[in-house]
Scaffold this motif. Structure first.
Motif, PDB file in Angstrom:
ATOM      1  N   GLN A  83      21.270 -75.819 -15.406  1.00 31.43           N
ATOM      2  CA  GLN A  83      22.248 -74.746 -15.631  1.00 31.43           C
ATOM      3  C   GLN A  83      23.533 -75.089 -14.882  1.00 31.43           C
ATOM      4  O   GLN A  83      23.488 -75.418 -13.690  1.00 31.43           O
ATOM      5  N   HIS A 106      22.212 -75.733 -19.901  1.00 24.47           N
ATOM      6  CA  HIS A 106      22.809 -74.443 -20.262  1.00 24.47           C
ATOM      7  C   HIS A 106      24.154 -74.367 -19.547  1.00 24.47           C
ATOM      8  O   HIS A 106      24.206 -74.359 -18.314  1.00 24.47           O
ATOM      9  N   ALA A 107      25.238 -74.342 -20.287  1.00 26.18           N
ATOM     10  CA  ALA A 107      26.562 -74.137 -19.695  1.00 26.18           C
ATOM     11  C   ALA A 107      26.877 -72.648 -19.822  1.00 26.18           C
ATOM     12  O   ALA A 107      26.869 -72.103 -20.925  1.00 26.18           O
ATOM     13  N   ILE A 108      27.100 -71.999 -18.695  1.00 30.57           N
ATOM     14  CA  ILE A 108      27.164 -70.541 -18.669  1.00 30.57           C
ATOM     15  C   ILE A 108      28.527 -70.083 -18.164  1.00 30.57           C
ATOM     16  O   ILE A 108      28.864 -70.265 -16.987  1.00 30.57           O
ATOM     17  N   ALA A 109      29.297 -69.488 -19.060  1.00 28.96           N
ATOM     18  CA  ALA A 109      30.609 -68.968 -18.678  1.00 28.96           C
ATOM     19  C   ALA A 109      30.424 -67.636 -17.959  1.00 28.96           C
ATOM     20  O   ALA A 109      29.665 -66.780 -18.399  1.00 28.96           O
ATOM     21  N   LEU A 110      31.143 -67.489 -16.859  1.00 26.09           N
ATOM     22  CA  LEU A 110      31.065 -66.291 -16.025  1.00 26.09           C
ATOM     23  C   LEU A 110      32.359 -65.498 -16.154  1.00 26.09           C
ATOM     24  O   LEU A 110      33.390 -66.045 -16.523  1.00 26.09           O
ATOM     25  N   THR A 111      32.300 -64.222 -15.787  1.00 25.05           N
ATOM     26  CA  THR A 111      33.559 -63.464 -15.706  1.00 25.05           C
ATOM     27  C   THR A 111      34.158 -63.541 -14.307  1.00 25.05           C
ATOM     28  O   THR A 111      35.355 -63.333 -14.138  1.00 25.05           O
ATOM     29  N   LEU A 150      23.291 -66.059 -10.380  1.00 23.42           N
ATOM     30  CA  LEU A 150      22.665 -66.694 -11.547  1.00 23.42           C
ATOM     31  C   LEU A 150      21.836 -67.916 -11.143  1.00 23.42           C
ATOM     32  O   LEU A 150      20.699 -68.103 -11.604  1.00 23.42           O
TER      33      LEU A 150
END
Lengths: 169, 198
Positions: free
Chosen positions: A18, A41-46, A54
């Motif tokens: 991740q 898993h490339a996970i964009a955050l706010t 995460l």
């Protein structure tokens, strides 16, 4: 090898599953490589602090992660870092620096000049890569600190590694 | 502004949590700090519970990381309205990833329970189920009654997610039922139970 390719290669070798990020110009090529990789898993955050929590969840589930941010994102994370330090969740962080080299925007200086101190105060071991050739070994050292040691570590990527942002001036 | 309507809401959090978690031995549970951490413990301390004692605003993100790491297992995040408000952007990040095995329940008593029962934004204006829906979470609902809870339980525990429910619960002061507070122990026991290794 481009500096970001060295980070990506080290991620693959360390079995990183991740990669959490807030979109960033300095990390753009690395983020694109992570998005394109079938095993990451490339996970964009706010906001960057989401990524700290995460990756703790990922570790509970048996998956290694890494967090990418710009120096301004360090300040967003301070309280959430307590999750990693209290529970000894592995946390490798890769920080593209602003406010230290050909910086056009003076609003970047505050976090650019203080990010390393904030990280160290929060319990992260820090290293700085000023030359492209040292990014690979320093990435591996950062990942080793996190995963071999249950530790928190950050690699600061000097702004001179990135193209200058000129705001068309 | 004081609005004490949640003092008489019919659903009670300790009953709701039992119905969500009792007998669900495979469920992976993350609880936000404060009352929801005591709630999951009141239903029985178990190795596959991770009750937070801090990191306010992080519970939903932690559930997202766990759900992506363990796609074959159901992950349930149980957290409070104050904790949800502090990490509201994480609902957008959940929607973007869309893990089908992740359910999030906010026990919404419209109060900050650990600091003196002050009103949260949900007591006046904010509708968290609507926020979750607007963020793009596919399955959302607000639960206020026994009948609605009965209908929501199989959705929360089994439906293809991500699932978000705001469960309106009575504002009540309850006994502390404290889980272990050693974070390394909580982490190690969870990983040992799930993965067989620390």
């Amino acid at each position: 090898m481009d500096w970001w390719k060295q980070i990506f290669a080290a991620f693959k070798k360390a079995d990183i599953g991740q990669v959490a990020y807030v979109p960033d110009a300095g990390h753009a090529a690395l983020i694109d490589a992570c998005i394109a990789d079938q095993d990451i898993h490339a996970i964009a955050l706010t906001t960057e602090e989401e990524g700290v929590a995460l990756l703790a969840g990922a570790w509970l589930g048996g998956v290694r992660g890494a967090l990418l941010m710009q120096s301004s994102g360090v300040g967003n994370c301070i309280n959430m870092f307590s999750l990693s330090s209290t529970c000894r969740f592995p946390l490798p962080v890769f920080v593209t620096m602003r406010g230290q080299w050909q910086e056009f925007n003076p609003w970047q200086h505050a976090m650019g000049e203080s990010a390393q101190r904030h990280l160290e105060t929060a319990g992260l071991q820090t290293r700085t890569a000023a030359e492209a050739s040292e990014v690979g070994p320093l990435t591996t050292a950062t990942l080793d600190k996190a995963f071999a040691d249950g530790g928190m570590a950050a690699l600061l990527l000097h702004q001179s590694l990135m193209p200058a942002k000129t705001f068309d001036q | 502004m004081q609005d004490t309507r949640s003092d008489t809401y019919p659903l009670q959090r300790r009953d709701v949590v039992k119905r969500l978690t009792r007998g669900k031995d495979d469920l992976l549970v993350i609880a936000g700090l404060g009352s929801t951490a005591w709630d999951i413990t009141s239903a029985g301390d178990r190795d596959l519970n991770f009750p937070l004692w801090g990191a306010m605003g992080g519970a939903i993100s932690m559930g997202l990381g766990l759900a992506l790491a363990q796609p074959q297992r159901r992950v349930l995040v149980i957290t409070g309205d104050g904790e949800t408000l502090m990490g509201m952007g994480s609902l957008a990040s959940v929607a973007l990833q869309g893990p089908q095995n992740l359910s999030i329940c906010t026990f919404d008593n419209e109060r900050y329970g650990e600091t003196g029962m002050q009103m949260t934004h949900t007591s006046a204006k904010t509708d968290l189920a609507a926020v979750a829906a607007a963020c793009g979470i596919a399955v959302t609902g607000e639960v206020r009654t026994e009948d609605a809870l009965e209908a929501a339980l199989p959705i929360i525990l089994e439906a293809a997610g991500p699932v978000y429910h705001a469960i309106k619960v009575r504002a009540e002061k309850l006994d502390f039922v404290l889980p272990p507070k050693d974070g390394e122990h909580l982490k190690d026991r969870f990983r040992r139970a799930l993965l067989g290794v620390c």
